[in-house]
Design a protein around this motif. Sequence first.
Motif, PDB file in Angstrom:
ATOM      1  N   ILE A   1     -11.740  -2.717   2.311  1.00  0.00           N
ATOM      2  CA  ILE A   1     -11.299  -1.884   1.189  1.00  0.00           C
ATOM      3  C   ILE A   1     -12.232  -2.075  -0.001  1.00  0.00           C
ATOM      4  CG2 ILE A   1      -9.445  -1.542  -0.480  1.00  0.00           C
ATOM      5  CD1 ILE A   1      -7.463  -2.254   1.723  1.00  0.00           C
TER       6      ILE A   1
ATOM      7  N   MET B   1      -1.815   5.742  -8.402  1.00  0.00           N
ATOM      8  CA  MET B   1      -2.480   5.255  -7.197  1.00  0.00           C
ATOM      9  C   MET B   1      -3.524   4.193  -7.526  1.00  0.00           C
ATOM     10  SD  MET B   1      -3.113   8.503  -4.733  1.00  0.00           S
ATOM     11  CE  MET B   1      -4.274   7.739  -3.639  1.00  0.00           C
TER      12      MET B   1
ATOM     13  N   ALA C   1      -1.883   0.927  -8.789  1.00  0.00           N
ATOM     14  CA  ALA C   1      -1.238   0.236  -7.670  1.00  0.00           C
ATOM     15  C   ALA C   1      -2.287  -0.442  -6.791  1.00  0.00           C
ATOM     16  CB  ALA C   1      -0.412   1.234  -6.852  1.00  0.00           C
ATOM     17  N   ALA C   2      -3.370   0.289  -6.477  1.00  0.00           N
ATOM     18  CA  ALA C   2      -4.404  -0.284  -5.619  1.00  0.00           C
ATOM     19  C   ALA C   2      -5.060  -1.479  -6.305  1.00  0.00           C
ATOM     20  CB  ALA C   2      -5.447   0.784  -5.286  1.00  0.00           C
TER      21      ALA C   2
ATOM     22  N   LEU D   1       2.055  -0.780  -2.615  1.00  0.00           N
ATOM     23  CA  LEU D   1       0.790  -1.124  -3.272  1.00  0.00           C
ATOM     24  C   LEU D   1      -0.338  -1.172  -2.244  1.00  0.00           C
ATOM     25  CD1 LEU D   1       1.892  -3.933  -5.747  1.00  0.00           C
ATOM     26  CD2 LEU D   1       1.549  -1.520  -6.216  1.00  0.00           C
ATOM     27  N   PHE D   2      -0.018  -1.715  -1.063  1.00  0.00           N
ATOM     28  CA  PHE D   2      -1.028  -1.808  -0.011  1.00  0.00           C
ATOM     29  C   PHE D   2      -1.485  -0.413   0.413  1.00  0.00           C
ATOM     30  CE2 PHE D   2      -1.833  -1.742   4.613  1.00  0.00           C
ATOM     31  CZ  PHE D   2      -3.022  -2.446   4.610  1.00  0.00           C
TER      32      PHE D   2
ATOM     33  N   GLU E   1      10.939  -6.508  -2.792  1.00  0.00           N
ATOM     34  CA  GLU E   1       9.588  -7.071  -2.949  1.00  0.00           C
ATOM     35  C   GLU E   1       8.671  -6.588  -1.835  1.00  0.00           C
ATOM     36  OE1 GLU E   1       8.121  -9.552  -5.102  1.00  0.00           O
ATOM     37  OE2 GLU E   1       9.736  -8.885  -6.419  1.00  0.00           O
TER      38      GLU E   1
ATOM     39  N   TYR F   1      -2.721  -4.427  -6.262  1.00  0.00           N
ATOM     40  CA  TYR F   1      -2.647  -5.003  -4.922  1.00  0.00           C
ATOM     41  C   TYR F   1      -3.852  -5.893  -4.645  1.00  0.00           C
ATOM     42  CZ  TYR F   1      -2.531  -5.618   0.072  1.00  0.00           C
ATOM     43  OH  TYR F   1      -2.524  -6.198   1.305  1.00  0.00           O
TER      44      TYR F   1
ATOM     45  N   TRP G   1       6.843  -9.429  -7.943  1.00  0.00           N
ATOM     46  CA  TRP G   1       6.834  -8.112  -8.580  1.00  0.00           C
ATOM     47  C   TRP G   1       7.343  -8.193 -10.024  1.00  0.00           C
ATOM     48  CZ3 TRP G   1       4.606  -3.860  -9.174  1.00  0.00           C
ATOM     49  CH2 TRP G   1       5.234  -2.773  -9.790  1.00  0.00           C
TER      50      TRP G   1
ATOM     51  N   ALA H   1      -1.522   2.247  -1.370  1.00  0.00           N
ATOM     52  CA  ALA H   1      -2.383   2.802  -2.413  1.00  0.00           C
ATOM     53  C   ALA H   1      -3.807   2.287  -2.259  1.00  0.00           C
ATOM     54  CB  ALA H   1      -1.829   2.446  -3.797  1.00  0.00           C
ATOM     55  N   ALA H   2      -3.936   0.985  -1.967  1.00  0.00           N
ATOM     56  CA  ALA H   2      -5.273   0.412  -1.807  1.00  0.00           C
ATOM     57  C   ALA H   2      -5.952   0.985  -0.564  1.00  0.00           C
ATOM     58  CB  ALA H   2      -5.185  -1.112  -1.715  1.00  0.00           C
ATOM     59  N   LEU H   3      -5.152   1.175   0.492  1.00  0.00           N
ATOM     60  CA  LEU H   3      -5.715   1.678   1.740  1.00  0.00           C
ATOM     61  C   LEU H   3      -6.159   3.137   1.601  1.00  0.00           C
ATOM     62  CD1 LEU H   3      -6.110   0.432   4.538  1.00  0.00           C
ATOM     63  CD2 LEU H   3      -4.074   1.658   5.280  1.00  0.00           C
ATOM     64  N   SER H   4      -5.531   3.862   0.641  1.00  0.00           N
ATOM     65  CA  SER H   4      -5.857   5.282   0.497  1.00  0.00           C
ATOM     66  C   SER H   4      -7.333   5.479   0.166  1.00  0.00           C
ATOM     67  CB  SER H   4      -4.996   5.902  -0.594  1.00  0.00           C
ATOM     68  OG  SER H   4      -5.378   5.393  -1.846  1.00  0.00           O
TER      69      SER H   4
ATOM     70  N   ILE I   1       7.781  -2.905  -2.236  1.00  0.00           N
ATOM     71  CA  ILE I   1       6.791  -2.703  -3.286  1.00  0.00           C
ATOM     72  C   ILE I   1       5.404  -3.123  -2.811  1.00  0.00           C
ATOM     73  CG2 ILE I   1       6.039  -3.641  -5.501  1.00  0.00           C
ATOM     74  CD1 ILE I   1       9.051  -3.534  -6.281  1.00  0.00           C
TER      75      ILE I   1
ATOM     76  N   ARG J   1      16.642  -8.307  -3.007  1.00  0.00           N
ATOM     77  CA  ARG J   1      15.455  -8.542  -3.831  1.00  0.00           C
ATOM     78  C   ARG J   1      14.230  -8.784  -2.950  1.00  0.00           C
ATOM     79  NH1 ARG J   1      15.822 -12.456  -9.068  1.00  0.00           N
ATOM     80  NH2 ARG J   1      14.700 -13.864  -7.716  1.00  0.00           N
TER      81      ARG J   1
END
Lengths: 313, 306
Positions: free
Chosen positions: B112, B91, B94-95, A35-36, A28, B98, B187, A38-41, A31, A24
Amino acid sequence: MNPSNYAETAAPAAAQRLAGLLARRLGEKIIEALLFLAALSSVGITVGIVGILLYESAEFFRHVSVVDFLTDTQWTVLFTDPHYGIMPLVTGTVVTSAVALLVALPLGTVIAIYLSEYATNKVREIIKPALELLSAVPTVVFGYFALLFVTPLLQRLLPNLPGFNMLSAGIVIGIMIVPYVSSLSEDAMKAVPVQIREGSYAMGATRLQTALRVLVPSAFSGIASAYVLGFSRAVGETMVVAIAAGQQPNLTLNPMEGAATITAYIVQVSLGDLPHGSVAYQSIFAAGLTLMLMTLVFNIAGYLLRKKFREIY
Amino acid sequence: MAPAGTERGAGASRRKFYDRAFAIFGLLATFVGLITLSALILDLALDGADRLSAQFLSSFPSRFPEQAGILSAWVGTTLVMLVTASTAVPMGVAAGVYLEEYAPKNWLTALIEINIANLAGVPSIVYGLMALGLFVYQLRLGQSVLTAGLTLALLILPIVIVATRESVRAVPGSIHEAAYALGATKWQMVKDHVLPYSTGGILTGVIIALSRAIGETAPLITIGALTFIAFLPGSPVKAEFPFISFDWLMSPFTVMPIQMFNWVSRPQEEFHLNAAAAGLVLMLMTLVMNGLAIYLRYRFRKRIRW
């Protein structure tokens, strides 16, 4: 159940629970990492934009000197005798944006004052979404409207106006960006603390005096960001100018003439079949880089302006 | 004292007059926007309503304006939106999650956030240039539905992220704490509590973002979308195994706004009527999506009582 038997069953169960817990934890972490990413993209997008623009423009400037680019008064990339002077495209962009801002800034500010200080809640609830629809209309539809409705209308007032002109395109862009300006300015005025507003009323000021002399100066930094966003939209607007302003590069400051903007040029060239790697292909990136630099300069100017007039409550 | 008093009275009544005059002036200013919107819709309707028919929706573009239609355009728009939504929504959500729930306060998070705010001011045509250089030539995805969908996905990503953040932020802290108190992991808390509660807000933002993507023309012209397409991309469903085909992803395409642009830039008046009809369909899509978003926002705001 005797004790030895109990110990035999408990040990594997505990191990199993521990394994479950670890799995678990690992899940975590995975995941969170996803998510990180995705934000960095979103940072990746900026890197991609800047990287591609710089890379292709560098290729362009290997063929064309920067001095020619900035001083030549003709932009005839697709002709047999090519000239690479960005000036005509810059003036086209500046003139259409100036017309647009002359429409959008006063109108947007008045609407913002009206909605934040005069309108009742009910009126605001109806008018705000309706105005926001204005910014949701596809820009190509605005282009149609500028060419086939606004231009004929203007030609009745100004008989010498050509069919393609920057005036009509600029006016339509101006109305299109009104919601951006009004909505952000209104938010800024609404955020001014109520004591400041009440202080002004207590001195006997009317709503108009309060708005113009107290709220607008107090909310200036927010209003300035609204103006900068409006400018970015006007400069980057493409379809309206590509349709209604003509696509001929024209070094002029007269809004009654037709001219190409930076964006209109990019569209015009992209519509043709461009060989990858040709100077014409690279020229749209150089034009795009110029566009980015123009918005960047205004964003920095806006930032400095905001910093100077920032009010902290 | 009397003259001074009347003078003050005159000043006050003048100020009150200006105040009332501005109330009317402000209302008129909002009407400029609203009247333009109505004029635009009326103009399209008057010009285009006659051309709007089942034949118009089911025909390919043609040299003959009265036989031309928008079949390849609306199919193209649908397919491109499919790619855009299935990329931008996961995307962006998720962003957003986060940044609201996980992100530590450090320089990277700040970078960011500043970056997302700045992306909103980047002209859409610049995204097109980026896609032309990156997707079409570096990654060799071609001038395809896939390239177009990805380009628009990047364009609307900031809108989806901002909408997600706003609705996630609106979920009260007590909900988080209740989930933790029952032994949920982070999560589990996000997946079972925060996301279900913020679905309404996220959905509203996604619809607004997609309605913007539907109307975008410039970035798709820049990546080299063709304006004359008289065929449909390969069907996503096949009769034989494995029944699903992704050939359509790499197919050339056109979309509604490009089709309209093509018609409006022709000199013949008959094509302008086609452009108006296409514009009418496009406006209808936009208005329905925005109406849906306004309705959803209203409904979710009413239903949720913390």
